[in-house]
Design an enzyme around this catalytic site. Structure first.
Site, short mmCIF file in Angstrom:
data_model
loop_
_atom_site.label_atom_id
_atom_site.label_comp_id
_atom_site.label_asym_id
_atom_site.label_seq_id
_atom_site.Cartn_x
_atom_site.Cartn_y
_atom_site.Cartn_z
N SER A 86 9.23 5.89 21.39
CA SER A 86 9.64 4.58 20.88
C SER A 86 8.40 3.77 20.51
CB SER A 86 10.52 3.89 21.93
OG SER A 86 11.21 2.81 21.36
N ASP B 30 19.44 8.98 16.31
CA ASP B 30 18.67 7.80 16.70
C ASP B 30 18.74 6.80 15.56
OD1 ASP B 30 16.94 5.89 17.58
OD2 ASP B 30 15.25 7.23 17.89
N HIS C 140 18.14 8.13 20.79
CA HIS C 140 16.78 7.68 21.11
C HIS C 140 16.28 8.37 22.39
CE1 HIS C 140 13.57 4.97 20.07
NE2 HIS C 140 13.60 4.34 21.22
#
Length: 633
Positions: free
Chosen positions: A492, A578, A610
Site C-alpha cells: 500500500s 484491489d 488489497h
C-alpha cells in the site's frame, strides 16, 4: 557435580528442542482466536478458533467456552442463549438486524428486462465500485421486527440509496437500541454516488419506532461519527473525527448527556482505536497506539461535575492490546499479540496490574520454536527528532555473524506500526528465514502524538522517506548487518515507498518488494474509489494547476518521475480485485522495470483485493516473497 551435569543436560535439551523455527506452512496452521463474549452470569468466556484448510482453500471454525479465570476449554455449539444479545431490544420484544436490499438500477438487465444474460453495468456517478466489489444497486439496510416474527420486518431506511452498516467493513456495531427500546441509533453516510466518494461524513441517526421519524444526531460534525453505544446510565457515546475527507483524523470519545456533549479525550495527544464503558458507568476503557505498541487506557466520565476528564495509561510492555472483550470482577479481558505470538485472550487485573493468559490455542506450537527477539530503538531523524524503530532479530541470533536486513515500510499511510501479528507481513517468519527486520515508526503513524501522525499528509515523499533512510542507515552501521545485502519491502503506502525508494536510494538496497503500491499519482487519482483520500493527503486533483500542494506532489512525490534511476531488482505484487490501489499501478511498475532492463517479477493474484485472504494464495505469496529475496539478496 550432579547439579552441573543436570544443568548441561538441560541446556543441551533446550538447544536441541528450540532449533525449529517458524515456517510459512506452520504459520498457516496457527489457530486464529476471536472473542465472542462473556456469558450473562459473568463466569465464562466464549470464543472462536479458526483454522485454514489448505487442501480445501478455505477456513473452518470451532467455538469454545472457558472460565473467565482460565482453565480447560470445551467445545460448544449452542451458545447464543448464554450471551446478552445487543440486537434484542432491552424490553425483549424486538430484534434489530441488517440485510442487503436492491435500491438502484445498475445492471443491464435492470434497464432491459428481456436481456437477462447481459453482464453490463451502467453508472451515472462515482462509487461504482468499492474496496473489492462493484456496485450492483444493492445497499445494506437496518430492519427491526418482533422477536417472535422476524419475517414481519420493517426497513427503517426504506428506499434510501445509503448503507447501514457501512461498506465494506461495517457490521452490527453500526446500530444499537436505545435504553428505552423506543428507538434505534445507526451509522450511515447519507451521500450517494460522486458525493459519497468525496466524503467521510458518516453520522449517527435515530429512528423512532413510534413516530417512524429519523433524526440526525450528529449533523454539526462534518467528519466520521461511528461506534455508538449507551453508558449504563443511558448516555449516548461514540467515536468522532472532526474533518470531512480525513480518514486518519484524531479519533475522540464523545458522550452526550442531556443537551451537553463532552469530548473525553480532547486534551489527550492520541487517537482512540476502540472503547468500552465500565459496568458502573464511571469510566471508559479504551485501546490506542502509543510509542510503537497498542495499550489499554482509561478515562473518567465527569458528567456535570466540575472536574476535567483525565486519561491514564494502564498497561505497558512490548505487546499490543488489540481489543476489549469485557469485564470479570476486577479483571478486564482483552485480546493481545506481539511479534512472536498471534492473538490470544488475556485477563488483566486492574488492581494488581497483573496479567493472566486465558486462551492458549497456539502455545504448543510456539513452545517448540526458537523465537525471535525484538528491540525498540531510538533513531535521530534528519531534523533532530526521536523516532521509534523496531528491530527484529533472527532466532538464535549471533552478533558475530552478518545478516541480510530488510527495511519494512508500513502502509496506511497513517497506520500504527506496533507489536502486531500478521499472517502475511509476519516479522517472526521473516526473522526465521534469516533476515533482520528494521521497522520504523516514521512520520504519519499514530502513537507519537497528533503532530507526528499528521506530518505525512501532503508530504508523502518528504520527511517520511528521510525517516526510512535514517532508520536503515543507523542499523546498517552495526557489525552484524551485512550492509551489502539490504532490501526494502512494503504494501500500500509501503509499496509506494518501495517504488519511490527505488529511484532515490543511491544504491543502498540490493532488492525491492512492493505489494499493491501506488506507482503513479495521476492514474491512481483516476481509478481509486475513495477519492476523499488523495484529495486530503495529496491536496486535490492532478488537473488543478493552481494548487501548490498537488503540483508539489506530482513534481516531487510521484515515483514515475524517478524510474530513469531504477537499477535494482524488484518484485511487484498486485491483487486483481484491489480497487483502492487498482491493478494498473502494479502493471505500470512492472512494465517500467522490464522495459528498463531491471530484473523484475510480477505476482498477480486475480481474486485477491488489497490483502491476501485465500490460504493457498497466501502460501504462494510467502513462497514468492522469500524465493525473490534468496535470488536477489
Amino acid at each position: 557435580m550432579k547439579k552441573i551435569f543436570l544443568l548441561v543436560l538441560s541446556l543441551i535439551g533446550v538447544s536441541t528442542f528450540a532449533q525449529e523455527v517458524m515456517t510459512k506452512e506452520l504459520l498457516w496452521k496457527l489457530g486464529r482466536v476471536s472473542p465472542i463474549g462473556i456469558t450473562k452470569d459473568g463466569k465464562n468466556l466464549i470464543y472462536r478458533v479458526t483454522h485454514a484448510n489448505m487442501d480445501e482453500n478455505n477456513f473452518a471454525s470451532k467455538t469454545y467456552i472457558i472460565p473467565v479465570s482460565g482453565g480447560k476449554p470445551s467445545e460448544i455449539n449452542n451458545y447464543k442463549e448464554l450471551l446478552i444479545d445487543k440486537n434484542i431490544s432491552p424490553n425483549g420484544e424486538m430484534i434489530v438486524f441488517d440485510e442487503e436490499v436492491k435500491i438502484n438500477k445498475v445492471l443491464g438487465k435492470d434497464f432491459y428486462p428481456s436481456m437477462q444474460k447481459s453482464d453490463a453495468y451502467v453508472y451515472d456517478e462515482l462509487d461504482y465500485r468499492h474496496w473489492d466489489s462493484w456496485n450492483t444497486g444493492n445497499h445494506n439496510h437496518v430492519f427491526y421486527a418482533p422477536v417472535s416474527d422476524k419475517e414481519n420486518k420493517i426497513d427503517i431506511m426504506f428506499g434510501e440509496p445509503y448503507d447501514a452498516p457501512q461498506k465494506p467493513f461495517g457490521g452490527s456495531e453500526d446500530y444499537i437500541w436505545s435504553p428505552n427500546s423506543e428507538s434505534i441509533v445507526y451509522v450511515s453516510k447519507k451521500k450517494f454516488g460522486t458525493a459519497y466518494a468525496l466524503s467521510t461524513n458518516t453520522d449517527l441517526y435515530e429512528y423512532n419506532l413510534n413516530t417512524k421519524e429519523t433524526k440526525n444526531l450528529t449533523a454539526n460534525n462534518p467528519g466520521y461519527d461511528t461506534h455508538p453505544t449507551f453508558s449504563p446510565q443511558g448516555h449516548l457515546t461514540w467515536l468522532q473525527m472532526k474533518r470531512d475527507g480525513y480518514e486518519a483524523d484524531k479519533n475522540d470519545i464523545i458522550v452526550r448527556f442531556g443537551n451537553v456533549e463532552q469530548n473525553l479525550t480532547a486534551n489527550w495527544d492520541g487517537t482512540v482505536d476502540s472503547y468500552r464503558w465500565s459496568d458502573d458507568g464511571e469510566k471508559i476503557y479504551f485501546v490506542a497506539a502509543v510509542n510503537g505498541t497498542v495499550q489499554l487506557f482509561e478515562v473518567n466520565f465527569p458528567g456535570l461535575k466540575r472536574i476535567a476528564p483525565v486519561v491514564k495509561q494502564l498497561t505497558d510492555g512490548d505487546f499490543d492490546v488489540t481489543g476489549i472483550v469485557g469485564f470479570a470482577g476486577n479483571n478486564i479481558l482483552v485480546t493481545r499479540t506481539d511479534f512472536n505470538h498471534a492473538t490470544e485472550i488475556y485477563s488483566y487485573d486492574l488492581k494488581k496490574k497483573s496479567w493472566k493468559q486465558i486462551t492458549k490455542v497456539n502455545d504448543e506450537i510456539y513452545s517448540k520454536l526458537a523465537l525471535s527477539k525484538s528491540e525498540k530503538r531510538i533513531v535521530k531523524t534528519v531534523d533532530g527528532k526521536d523516532m521509534v524503530i523496531w528491530v527484529i532479530y533472527p532466532p538464535n541470533f549471533d552478533p558475530n555473524k552478518k545478516y541480510p536486513t530488510l527495511l519494512y515500510c508500513q502502509g496506511g499511510p497513517q497506520s500504527a506500526l506496533t507489536q502486531f501479528y500478521s499472517f502475511r507481513w509476519n516479522f517472526q517468519l521473516m526473522a526465521a528465514e534469516g533476515y533482520i527486520v528494521v521497522a520504523p515508526n516514521r512520520r504519519g503513524m499514530p502513537g507519537h502524538g497528533v503532530e507526528w501522525n499528521e506530518a505525512i499528509s501532503k508530504d508523502w515523499a518528504g520527511k517520511p522517506m528521510q525517516d526510512y533512510l535514517a532508520a536503515i542507515d543507523d542499523v546498517a552501521k552495526e557489525k552484524y548487518v551485512d550492509s551489502s545485502r539490504l532490501g526494502a519491502v512494503g504494501a500500500s503506502y509501503g509499496g509506494y515507498s518501495v517504488f519511490y525508494l527505488a529511484g532515490i536510494h543511491e544504491n543502498r538496497f540490493k532488492s525491492f518488494i512492493s505489494h499493491c503500491g501506488v506507482f503513479d499519482l495521476v492514474s491512481m487519482y483516476g481509478t481509486t474509489e475513495e477519492v476523499f483520500f488523495p484529495n486530503f493527503d495529496l491536496g486535490g486533483a492532478y488537473w488543478d494547476k493552481a494548487n501548490k500542494d498537488v503540483q508539489n506532489a506530482l513534481n516531487h512525490f510521484n515515483p514515475i518521475n524517478y524510474v530513469d534511476k531504477w537499477n535494482t531488482p524488484i518484485l511487484v505484487i498486485q491483487g486483481g480485485k484491489d480497487y483502492r490501489v487498482p491493478i494498473g499501478q502494479g502493471q505500470e511498475a512492472f512494465q517500467a522495470a522490464q522495459l528498463r532492463g531491471v530484473k523484475s517479477r510480477f505476482l498477480y493474484l486475480p481474486e485477491e483485493n488489497h490483502w491476501v485472504i485465500q490460504p493457498q494464495n497466501a502460501q504462494v505469496w510467502q513462497g514468492e516473497f522469500f524465493r525473490w529475496l534468496k535470488e536477489t539478496l
